[in-house]
Design a protein around this motif. Structure first.
Motif, mmCIF file in Angstrom:
data_model
loop_
_atom_site.group_PDB
_atom_site.id
_atom_site.type_symbol
_atom_site.label_atom_id
_atom_site.label_comp_id
_atom_site.label_asym_id
_atom_site.label_seq_id
_atom_site.Cartn_x
_atom_site.Cartn_y
_atom_site.Cartn_z
ATOM 1 N N MET A 1 -5.106 1.572 4.424
ATOM 2 C CA MET A 1 -4.254 0.588 3.749
ATOM 3 C C MET A 1 -2.834 1.160 3.590
ATOM 4 O O MET A 1 -2.673 2.317 3.214
ATOM 5 N N GLN A 2 -1.826 0.319 3.885
ATOM 6 C CA GLN A 2 -0.442 0.775 3.781
ATOM 7 C C GLN A 2 -0.009 0.889 2.324
ATOM 8 O O GLN A 2 -0.423 0.095 1.473
ATOM 9 N N PRO A 3 0.824 1.889 2.012
ATOM 10 C CA PRO A 3 1.363 1.983 0.655
ATOM 11 C C PRO A 3 2.169 0.731 0.309
ATOM 12 O O PRO A 3 2.756 0.097 1.187
ATOM 13 N N ARG A 4 2.201 0.420 -0.987
ATOM 14 C CA ARG A 4 2.905 -0.783 -1.433
ATOM 15 C C ARG A 4 4.376 -0.752 -1.040
ATOM 16 O O ARG A 4 4.948 -1.759 -0.642
ATOM 17 N N SER A 5 4.999 0.436 -1.125
ATOM 18 C CA SER A 5 6.418 0.539 -0.807
ATOM 19 C C SER A 5 6.677 0.236 0.661
ATOM 20 O O SER A 5 7.691 -0.367 1.017
ATOM 21 N N THR A 6 5.737 0.634 1.532
ATOM 22 C CA THR A 6 5.891 0.362 2.957
ATOM 23 C C THR A 6 5.755 -1.124 3.240
ATOM 24 O O THR A 6 6.501 -1.691 4.048
ATOM 25 N N ILE A 7 4.808 -1.776 2.580
ATOM 26 C CA ILE A 7 4.620 -3.223 2.739
ATOM 27 C C ILE A 7 5.861 -3.969 2.265
ATOM 28 O O ILE A 7 6.361 -4.892 2.927
ATOM 29 N N THR A 8 6.400 -3.571 1.112
ATOM 30 C CA THR A 8 7.603 -4.209 0.575
ATOM 31 C C THR A 8 8.780 -4.026 1.528
ATOM 32 O O THR A 8 9.543 -4.963 1.786
ATOM 33 N N GLN A 9 8.928 -2.825 2.050
ATOM 34 C CA GLN A 9 10.023 -2.556 2.975
ATOM 35 C C GLN A 9 9.903 -3.441 4.217
ATOM 36 O O GLN A 9 10.900 -3.992 4.696
ATOM 37 N N GLY A 10 8.681 -3.589 4.729
ATOM 38 C CA GLY A 10 8.474 -4.454 5.884
ATOM 39 C C GLY A 10 8.838 -5.904 5.595
ATOM 40 O O GLY A 10 9.432 -6.584 6.435
ATOM 41 N N ARG A 11 8.495 -6.381 4.402
ATOM 42 C CA ARG A 11 8.837 -7.757 4.018
ATOM 43 C C ARG A 11 10.346 -7.943 3.961
ATOM 44 O O ARG A 11 10.877 -8.975 4.379
ATOM 45 N N ILE A 12 11.040 -6.942 3.446
ATOM 46 C CA ILE A 12 12.498 -7.021 3.347
ATOM 47 C C ILE A 12 13.122 -7.041 4.741
ATOM 48 O O ILE A 12 14.038 -7.826 5.018
#
Length: 202
Positions: A1-12
């Motif tokens: 599972m990807q870290p939350r910060s990585t997921i957020t960065q991808g969304r941005i």
């Protein structure tokens, strides 16, 4: 599972590309990107304090991922002639992707913006090396070992870029673009013609 910060960065990053494509460079504000991404302003600024750095990073991120995927997504034909045709179709398809139009918006913005021009210059050089490597993979060996291959690859990329720009106002099916026939004919005639032997009489 990807870290939350990585997921957020991808969304941005995805949101930044969407903003560029749908609203252009001038309209791709941090507020608009924040709204599309569905993140707080603090979280956006935590990842990307500079708007221009964010826009450049977004295009490079998407382009790099798509180019890498394209080079490995096709089951390439064994026939050299068919391989050339398939490689050119694959190359041309990359100029119909969102990242191409997002990049175009950045290029236009860089004409009058020294900051984005300086950020973009190094990133574009690195990306273009990836594009070249992907094209080499598409054509494969022995086609990419032909002495004229580099000239063919560069001419195809620059020509495709120029033709693709006309699609910003002339909407037509890209799969039936008349230039496809010309590109394939040129590449086939060049790459399937044996190179002259070194020292052979001219």
């Amino acid at each position: 599972m990807q870290p939350r910060s990585t997921i957020t960065q991808g969304r941005i990053l995805d949101a930044a590309v969407t903003a560029l494509v749908e609203h252009g460079y001038a309209g791709a504000s941090t507020l608009r990107i924040q709204e599309i991404a569905g993140v707080s302003r603090g979280r956006l600024l935590h990842h990307f304090p500079s708007r221009d750095d964010l826009l450049v990073a977004a295009v490079q991120y998407l382009a790099s991922a798509r180019v890498d995927a394209m080079a490995h997504a096709v089951k390439w034909p064994a026939s050299p002639k068919k391989r050339i045709s398939a490689a050119i179709d694959a190359m041309w398809s990359t100029y119909q992707q969102d990242y191409f139009w997002a990049a175009t918006e950045l290029w236009m913005g860089a004409r009058h913006n020294e900051q984005i021009r300086s950020v973009l210059a190094n990133e574009e050089r690195a990306l273009y090396q990836k594009i070249r490597a992907a094209a080499d993979s598409m054509f494969g060996t022995p086609l990419n070992e032909h002495p004229s291959y580099t000239d063919v690859r560069e001419l195809l990329n620059t020509s495709m870029r120029g033709v693709a720009l006309t699609y910003s106002f002339d909407r037509r099916p890209p799969g039936r673009d008349p230039h496809l026939r010309v590109w394939k004919k040129y590449a086939t005639e060049t790459l399937l013609t044996p190179a002259p032997e070194v020292g052979a009489d001219s």
